[in-house]
Design a protein around this motif. Structure first.
Motif, PDB file in Angstrom:
ATOM      1  N   VAL A  76     -16.152  25.909  -6.841  1.00 16.97           N
ATOM      2  CA  VAL A  76     -15.954  26.815  -5.712  1.00 16.97           C
ATOM      3  C   VAL A  76     -14.450  26.948  -5.484  1.00 16.97           C
ATOM      4  N   LEU A  77     -14.002  28.176  -5.392  1.00 18.29           N
ATOM      5  CA  LEU A  77     -12.585  28.448  -5.176  1.00 18.29           C
ATOM      6  C   LEU A  77     -12.432  29.111  -3.806  1.00 18.29           C
ATOM      7  N   VAL A  78     -11.585  28.525  -2.959  1.00 20.16           N
ATOM      8  CA  VAL A  78     -11.284  29.113  -1.654  1.00 20.16           C
ATOM      9  C   VAL A  78      -9.826  29.540  -1.680  1.00 20.16           C
ATOM     10  N   ASP A  79      -9.588  30.855  -1.551  1.00 23.53           N
ATOM     11  CA  ASP A  79      -8.235  31.412  -1.598  1.00 23.53           C
ATOM     12  C   ASP A  79      -7.680  31.459  -0.179  1.00 23.53           C
ATOM     13  N   CYS A  80      -6.754  30.539   0.089  1.00 21.72           N
ATOM     14  CA  CYS A  80      -6.128  30.437   1.417  1.00 21.72           C
ATOM     15  C   CYS A  80      -4.724  31.032   1.394  1.00 21.72           C
ATOM     16  N   ASN A  81      -4.517  32.073   0.599  1.00 16.83           N
ATOM     17  CA  ASN A  81      -3.246  32.773   0.460  1.00 16.83           C
ATOM     18  C   ASN A  81      -2.220  31.927  -0.286  1.00 16.83           C
ATOM     19  N   ASP A  82      -1.481  31.073   0.398  1.00 10.23           N
ATOM     20  CA  ASP A  82      -0.446  30.280  -0.264  1.00 10.23           C
ATOM     21  C   ASP A  82      -0.985  28.966  -0.833  1.00 10.23           C
ATOM     22  N   VAL A  83      -2.249  28.675  -0.581  1.00  9.70           N
ATOM     23  CA  VAL A  83      -2.908  27.482  -1.113  1.00  9.70           C
ATOM     24  C   VAL A  83      -4.277  27.904  -1.652  1.00  9.70           C
ATOM     25  N   ILE A  84      -4.572  27.518  -2.883  1.00  7.97           N
ATOM     26  CA  ILE A  84      -5.905  27.750  -3.438  1.00  7.97           C
ATOM     27  C   ILE A  84      -6.591  26.404  -3.552  1.00  7.97           C
ATOM     28  N   VAL A  85      -7.801  26.320  -3.015  1.00  3.02           N
ATOM     29  CA  VAL A  85      -8.580  25.082  -3.037  1.00  3.02           C
ATOM     30  C   VAL A  85      -9.663  25.213  -4.105  1.00  3.02           C
ATOM     31  N   HIS A  86      -9.670  24.260  -5.049  1.00  4.20           N
ATOM     32  CA  HIS A  86     -10.681  24.200  -6.100  1.00  4.20           C
ATOM     33  C   HIS A  86     -11.616  23.038  -5.778  1.00  4.20           C
ATOM     34  N   ILE A  87     -12.896  23.347  -5.588  1.00  4.83           N
ATOM     35  CA  ILE A  87     -13.900  22.323  -5.307  1.00  4.83           C
ATOM     36  C   ILE A  87     -14.816  22.256  -6.523  1.00  4.83           C
ATOM     37  N   PHE A  88     -14.785  21.131  -7.207  1.00  5.25           N
ATOM     38  CA  PHE A  88     -15.551  20.971  -8.439  1.00  5.25           C
ATOM     39  C   PHE A  88     -16.607  19.888  -8.302  1.00  5.25           C
ATOM     40  N   GLN A  89     -17.694  20.043  -9.049  1.00  2.00           N
ATOM     41  CA  GLN A  89     -18.533  18.898  -9.332  1.00  2.00           C
ATOM     42  C   GLN A  89     -17.832  18.168 -10.474  1.00  2.00           C
ATOM     43  N   ASP A  90     -18.048  16.884 -10.591  1.00  2.00           N
ATOM     44  CA  ASP A  90     -17.282  16.041 -11.506  1.00  2.00           C
ATOM     45  C   ASP A  90     -17.268  16.553 -12.939  1.00  2.00           C
ATOM     46  N   GLU A  91     -18.429  16.859 -13.488  1.00  2.00           N
ATOM     47  CA  GLU A  91     -18.492  17.286 -14.891  1.00  2.00           C
ATOM     48  C   GLU A  91     -17.787  18.620 -15.108  1.00  2.00           C
TER      49      GLU A  91
END
Length: 119
Positions: A76-91
């Motif tokens: 899951v990628l959340v685009d917060c403009n100057d910060v991009i958050v990548h939320i992954f399952q481990d594999e």
């Protein structure tokens, strides 16, 4: 921006996200200034982490441009403009190794509370 990264990392840690890492990609990526990576236990956990980020950003009136991958919950990628958050399952995090693309990027220092949760 460091305050925003620290806040996002804290929100993720509070929701039991693990292996939280923040990279300074200024001058490396044309897309953003920082990237935050976190591992989720399951698709549902990834969705909950993304929902938490979006809700908290809204409360602080910090803009975010969108979210991708929420339905599947693998990445899951959340685009917060100057910060991009990548939320992954481990594999998925291991498979794509997005952090490896930014091996020249420096790590942002994260709040002690976030680091304490990793022990």
């Amino acid at each position: 921006m460091e305050d925003k990264i620290g806040q996002i990392a804290t929100w993720l840690a509070d929701k039991k996200g693990t292996a939280i890492r923040a990279l300074d990609v200024r001058g490396i990526s044309p897309l953003t200034e920082a990237m935050v990576f976190v591992t989720a236990r399951s698709a549902r956990h990834a969705q909950a982490l993304a929902d938490e980020i979006m809700q908290r950003l809204g409360e602080k009136k910090w803009e975010f441009f969108g979210v991708e991958g929420l339905q599947a919950g693998q990445w899951v990628l959340v685009d917060c403009n100057d910060v991009i958050v990548h939320i992954f399952q481990d594999e998925t995090r291991s498979l794509y190794n997005v952090e490896g693309l930014y091996s020249k990027a420096a790590d942002f220092e994260l709040p002690e509370a976030v680091l304490a949760g990793e022990k």
